[in-house]
Every structure is written in C-alpha cells, then in structure tokens.
Design a protein around this motif. Structure first.
Motif, PDB file in Angstrom:
ATOM      1  N   ILE A  70       0.849  -0.955  -0.036  1.00 38.62           N
ATOM      2  CA  ILE A  70      -0.043  -0.114  -0.070  1.00 38.62           C
ATOM      3  C   ILE A  70       0.866   1.246  -0.046  1.00 38.62           C
ATOM      4  CG2 ILE A  70      -1.603   1.468   1.244  1.00 38.62           C
ATOM      5  CD1 ILE A  70      -2.772  -1.378   2.062  1.00 38.62           C
ATOM      6  N   ALA A  71       1.930   1.283   0.755  1.00 40.16           N
ATOM      7  CA  ALA A  71       2.639   2.323   0.950  1.00 40.16           C
ATOM      8  C   ALA A  71       3.507   2.573  -0.354  1.00 40.16           C
ATOM      9  CB  ALA A  71       3.789   1.968   1.854  1.00 40.16           C
ATOM     10  N   VAL A  72       4.108   1.488  -1.231  1.00 37.39           N
ATOM     11  CA  VAL A  72       4.487   1.711  -2.451  1.00 37.39           C
ATOM     12  C   VAL A  72       3.607   2.269  -3.507  1.00 37.39           C
ATOM     13  CG1 VAL A  72       5.607   0.488  -4.341  1.00 37.39           C
ATOM     14  CG2 VAL A  72       6.311   0.168  -1.954  1.00 37.39           C
ATOM     15  N   VAL A  73       2.336   1.824  -3.518  1.00 37.72           N
ATOM     16  CA  VAL A  73       1.518   2.262  -4.485  1.00 37.72           C
ATOM     17  C   VAL A  73       1.008   3.706  -4.099  1.00 37.72           C
ATOM     18  CG1 VAL A  73      -1.087   1.927  -5.001  1.00 37.72           C
ATOM     19  CG2 VAL A  73       0.221  -0.207  -4.909  1.00 37.72           C
ATOM     20  N   VAL A  74       0.654   4.074  -2.869  1.00 36.87           N
ATOM     21  CA  VAL A  74       0.576   5.515  -2.478  1.00 36.87           C
ATOM     22  C   VAL A  74       1.525   6.197  -2.905  1.00 36.87           C
ATOM     23  CG1 VAL A  74       0.128   7.014  -0.682  1.00 36.87           C
ATOM     24  CG2 VAL A  74      -0.794   5.010  -0.429  1.00 36.87           C
ATOM     25  N   VAL A  75       3.064   5.929  -2.965  1.00 36.56           N
ATOM     26  CA  VAL A  75       4.098   6.749  -3.190  1.00 36.56           C
ATOM     27  C   VAL A  75       4.223   6.841  -4.611  1.00 36.56           C
ATOM     28  CG1 VAL A  75       6.555   7.025  -3.166  1.00 36.56           C
ATOM     29  CG2 VAL A  75       5.438   6.480  -1.035  1.00 36.56           C
ATOM     30  N   VAL A  76       4.239   5.917  -5.232  1.00 40.92           N
ATOM     31  CA  VAL A  76       4.536   5.717  -6.980  1.00 40.92           C
ATOM     32  C   VAL A  76       3.290   6.444  -7.463  1.00 40.92           C
ATOM     33  CG1 VAL A  76       5.101   4.271  -8.681  1.00 40.92           C
ATOM     34  CG2 VAL A  76       6.354   3.846  -6.459  1.00 40.92           C
ATOM     35  N   GLN A  77       2.034   5.769  -7.478  1.00 37.48           N
ATOM     36  CA  GLN A  77       0.982   6.439  -8.207  1.00 37.48           C
ATOM     37  C   GLN A  77       0.656   7.639  -7.766  1.00 37.48           C
ATOM     38  OE1 GLN A  77      -0.625   4.773 -10.519  1.00 37.48           O
ATOM     39  NE2 GLN A  77       0.924   3.174 -10.455  1.00 37.48           N
ATOM     40  N   GLY A  78       1.085   8.180  -6.454  1.00 35.68           N
ATOM     41  CA  GLY A  78       0.848   9.540  -6.095  1.00 35.68           C
ATOM     42  C   GLY A  78       1.987  10.393  -6.646  1.00 35.68           C
ATOM     43  N   GLY A  79       2.996  10.165  -7.367  1.00 39.03           N
ATOM     44  CA  GLY A  79       4.016  10.771  -7.877  1.00 39.03           C
ATOM     45  C   GLY A  79       4.824  11.202  -6.716  1.00 39.03           C
ATOM     46  N   GLN A  80       4.970  10.717  -5.651  1.00 40.23           N
ATOM     47  CA  GLN A  80       5.603  11.517  -4.662  1.00 40.23           C
ATOM     48  C   GLN A  80       6.928  10.523  -4.042  1.00 40.23           C
ATOM     49  OE1 GLN A  80       4.363  14.058  -3.393  1.00 40.23           O
ATOM     50  NE2 GLN A  80       2.666  13.839  -4.571  1.00 40.23           N
ATOM     51  N   SER A  81       7.464  10.117  -5.069  1.00 39.74           N
ATOM     52  CA  SER A  81       8.684   9.363  -4.820  1.00 39.74           C
ATOM     53  C   SER A  81       9.853  10.321  -4.614  1.00 39.74           C
ATOM     54  CB  SER A  81       9.215   8.485  -5.875  1.00 39.74           C
ATOM     55  OG  SER A  81      10.275   7.638  -5.646  1.00 39.74           O
ATOM     56  N   SER A  82      10.475  10.081  -3.400  1.00 36.39           N
ATOM     57  CA  SER A  82      11.627  10.983  -3.048  1.00 36.39           C
ATOM     58  C   SER A  82      12.763  10.035  -2.569  1.00 36.39           C
ATOM     59  CB  SER A  82      11.346  11.859  -2.045  1.00 36.39           C
ATOM     60  OG  SER A  82      10.844  11.379  -0.754  1.00 36.39           O
ATOM     61  N   ALA A  83      13.723  10.732  -2.134  1.00 38.64           N
ATOM     62  CA  ALA A  83      14.946  10.176  -1.487  1.00 38.64           C
ATOM     63  C   ALA A  83      14.562   9.672  -0.282  1.00 38.64           C
ATOM     64  CB  ALA A  83      16.233  10.977  -1.408  1.00 38.64           C
ATOM     65  N   LEU A  84      13.515  10.313   0.501  1.00 40.58           N
ATOM     66  CA  LEU A  84      13.022   9.789   1.635  1.00 40.58           C
ATOM     67  C   LEU A  84      12.309   8.412   1.695  1.00 40.58           C
ATOM     68  CD1 LEU A  84      12.880  10.199   4.742  1.00 40.58           C
ATOM     69  CD2 LEU A  84      10.789  11.668   4.221  1.00 40.58           C
ATOM     70  N   THR A  85      11.372   8.484   0.794  1.00 38.19           N
ATOM     71  CA  THR A  85      10.495   7.259   0.591  1.00 38.19           C
ATOM     72  C   THR A  85      11.280   6.020  -0.155  1.00 38.19           C
ATOM     73  OG1 THR A  85       9.710   8.075  -1.659  1.00 38.19           O
ATOM     74  CG2 THR A  85       8.314   8.656   0.313  1.00 38.19           C
ATOM     75  N   ALA A  86      12.412   6.442  -1.187  1.00 41.35           N
ATOM     76  CA  ALA A  86      13.117   5.218  -1.500  1.00 41.35           C
ATOM     77  C   ALA A  86      14.097   4.748  -0.355  1.00 41.35           C
ATOM     78  CB  ALA A  86      14.069   5.709  -2.571  1.00 41.35           C
ATOM     79  N   GLY A  87      14.660   5.655   0.441  1.00 40.73           N
ATOM     80  CA  GLY A  87      15.308   5.248   1.656  1.00 40.73           C
ATOM     81  C   GLY A  87      14.583   4.246   2.541  1.00 40.73           C
ATOM     82  N   ALA A  88      13.613   4.759   2.776  1.00 38.80           N
ATOM     83  CA  ALA A  88      12.304   4.056   3.790  1.00 38.80           C
ATOM     84  C   ALA A  88      12.197   2.515   3.186  1.00 38.80           C
ATOM     85  CB  ALA A  88      11.246   4.794   4.009  1.00 38.80           C
ATOM     86  N   ALA A  89      11.933   2.515   1.770  1.00 41.86           N
ATOM     87  CA  ALA A  89      11.676   1.305   1.186  1.00 41.86           C
ATOM     88  C   ALA A  89      12.816   0.377   1.584  1.00 41.86           C
ATOM     89  CB  ALA A  89      11.471   1.452  -0.344  1.00 41.86           C
ATOM     90  N   TRP A  90      13.995   0.797   1.178  1.00 40.54           N
ATOM     91  CA  TRP A  90      15.227  -0.039   1.376  1.00 40.54           C
ATOM     92  C   TRP A  90      15.523  -0.485   2.933  1.00 40.54           C
ATOM     93  CZ3 TRP A  90      16.510  -2.650  -2.461  1.00 40.54           C
ATOM     94  CH2 TRP A  90      16.371  -1.996  -3.728  1.00 40.54           C
ATOM     95  N   VAL A  91      15.041   0.533   3.725  1.00 40.99           N
ATOM     96  CA  VAL A  91      15.137   0.304   5.131  1.00 40.99           C
ATOM     97  C   VAL A  91      14.128  -0.752   5.573  1.00 40.99           C
ATOM     98  CG1 VAL A  91      14.473   0.976   7.575  1.00 40.99           C
ATOM     99  CG2 VAL A  91      16.275   2.204   6.172  1.00 40.99           C
ATOM    100  N   TYR A  92      13.099  -0.629   4.949  1.00 43.71           N
ATOM    101  CA  TYR A  92      12.030  -1.853   5.163  1.00 43.71           C
ATOM    102  C   TYR A  92      12.566  -3.272   4.712  1.00 43.71           C
ATOM    103  CZ  TYR A  92       8.109  -5.084   4.321  1.00 43.71           C
ATOM    104  OH  TYR A  92       7.087  -6.238   4.229  1.00 43.71           O
ATOM    105  N   LEU A  93      13.160  -3.121   3.636  1.00 42.36           N
ATOM    106  CA  LEU A  93      13.629  -4.516   3.065  1.00 42.36           C
ATOM    107  C   LEU A  93      15.041  -4.921   3.643  1.00 42.36           C
ATOM    108  CD1 LEU A  93      13.468  -6.424   0.811  1.00 42.36           C
ATOM    109  CD2 LEU A  93      14.972  -5.205  -0.442  1.00 42.36           C
ATOM    110  N   ILE A  94      15.646  -4.150   4.160  1.00 38.10           N
ATOM    111  CA  ILE A  94      16.862  -4.623   5.138  1.00 38.10           C
ATOM    112  C   ILE A  94      16.244  -5.050   6.423  1.00 38.10           C
ATOM    113  CG2 ILE A  94      18.750  -3.975   6.492  1.00 38.10           C
ATOM    114  CD1 ILE A  94      19.250  -1.894   3.910  1.00 38.10           C
ATOM    115  N   ALA A  95      15.151  -4.654   6.927  1.00 41.68           N
ATOM    116  CA  ALA A  95      14.687  -4.976   8.124  1.00 41.68           C
ATOM    117  C   ALA A  95      14.053  -6.416   8.039  1.00 41.68           C
ATOM    118  CB  ALA A  95      13.774  -3.866   8.887  1.00 41.68           C
ATOM    119  N   ARG A  96      13.466  -6.496   7.060  1.00 40.86           N
ATOM    120  CA  ARG A  96      12.910  -7.880   6.609  1.00 40.86           C
ATOM    121  C   ARG A  96      13.646  -9.048   6.380  1.00 40.86           C
ATOM    122  NH1 ARG A  96       8.405  -7.744   9.223  1.00 40.86           N
ATOM    123  NH2 ARG A  96       8.593 -10.091   8.558  1.00 40.86           N
ATOM    124  N   VAL A  97      14.770  -8.765   5.876  1.00 37.52           N
ATOM    125  CA  VAL A  97      16.060  -9.596   5.594  1.00 37.52           C
ATOM    126  C   VAL A  97      16.439  -9.980   7.174  1.00 37.52           C
ATOM    127  CG1 VAL A  97      18.214  -9.914   4.999  1.00 37.52           C
ATOM    128  CG2 VAL A  97      16.410  -9.211   3.293  1.00 37.52           C
TER     129      VAL A  97
END
Length: 135
Positions: A70-97
């Motif tokens: 849902i977060a990715v859809v809101v960010v990408v479809q809303g055209g709100q991608s930024s360094a902050l959202t990209a960084g947060a996405a990578w933090v999520y993935l690293i945390a899940r690993v």
C-alpha cells in the motif's frame, strides 16, 4: 523503475525465499503424506521449533507486505517518490531480511526492534507521500 517498486519486487522474492525456508524442513519433518494432504487433521508430530519459527516469520512478512505494498502504491501512483521514500523502502527490505535470522534464533528484544524499524519505515513512506501530496 522507482526504487520503491524495486524494493517491493525484492520483498516479494524474499517472501518466496521465506516460504522455502519453512516448506523444505516442514516436508522433511512431517512427510509428504501430510504436507500434500488437505490437512483436515493436525499432523501426527509437531514440526521443529525452527520450522515453526520460519512459519511465523513467513506469516509476519505476509502481513507486513500488505502495508508495504500500500505504501509503495501511494508513493509511486501519487507521484511522491523521493529520496526519503526510497530510503525508507530499502530500510523496510533490510529489516525484513534481518528479521528472518532474528526470528529463527529467538533474538530478544532484537526481533521486535527489527520489526519496529520495518513498520516505521513503511509508515514513514505513507506519511511522507500524504504530506507532500497536501503541499
């Protein structure tokens, strides 16, 4: 491709890896007679603690992946991608690993702290997109 979408695709592959980490030992421990059945009855023996933990870690990622998607859809479809959202996405993935061995080996309170980091990163993505969308 947006970094958030790349992280989402990798998170989906991670889910498949987690399934294998649970399914392979479960099939060895419970046997194909049970694992290939409709499972209308409990197994004749309990899976090992490791296999049970891998099942719970996998289920937890399924739950977290819903909100992250849902977060990715809101960010990408809303055209709100930024360094902050990209960084947060990578933090999520690293945390899940990191969550997989933390759950497998019973790290306390590490497992919970890792979970909080991934959850907070997901919420940060949503909030950043919504706030930026209002501005």
């Amino acid at each position: 491709m947006a970094q958030e979408l790349l992280a989402l695709g990798l998170a989906a592959l991670l889910q498949a890896v987690q399934f294998l980490l649970m399914a392979v030992p479960a099939n060895r421990e419970l046997g194909p007679g049970y694992t290939m059945s409709a499972r209308d009855r409990p197994p004749s023996r309990e899976p090992s603690v490791f296999t049970q933990r891998m099942r719970r870690a996998m289920d937890n990622h399924f739950e977290g992946l819903i909100l992250f998607t849902i977060a990715v859809v809101v960010v990408v479809q809303g055209g709100q991608s930024s360094a902050l959202t990209a960084g947060a996405a990578w933090v999520y993935l690293i945390a899940r690993v990191a969550y997989i061995p933390a759950y497998a080996f019973g790290w306390r309170p590490g497992r919970s702290l890792i979970w909080v980091v991934g959850f907070a990163a997901t919420l940060l993505m949503i909030l950043a997109a919504l706030i930026q969308g209002l501005v």
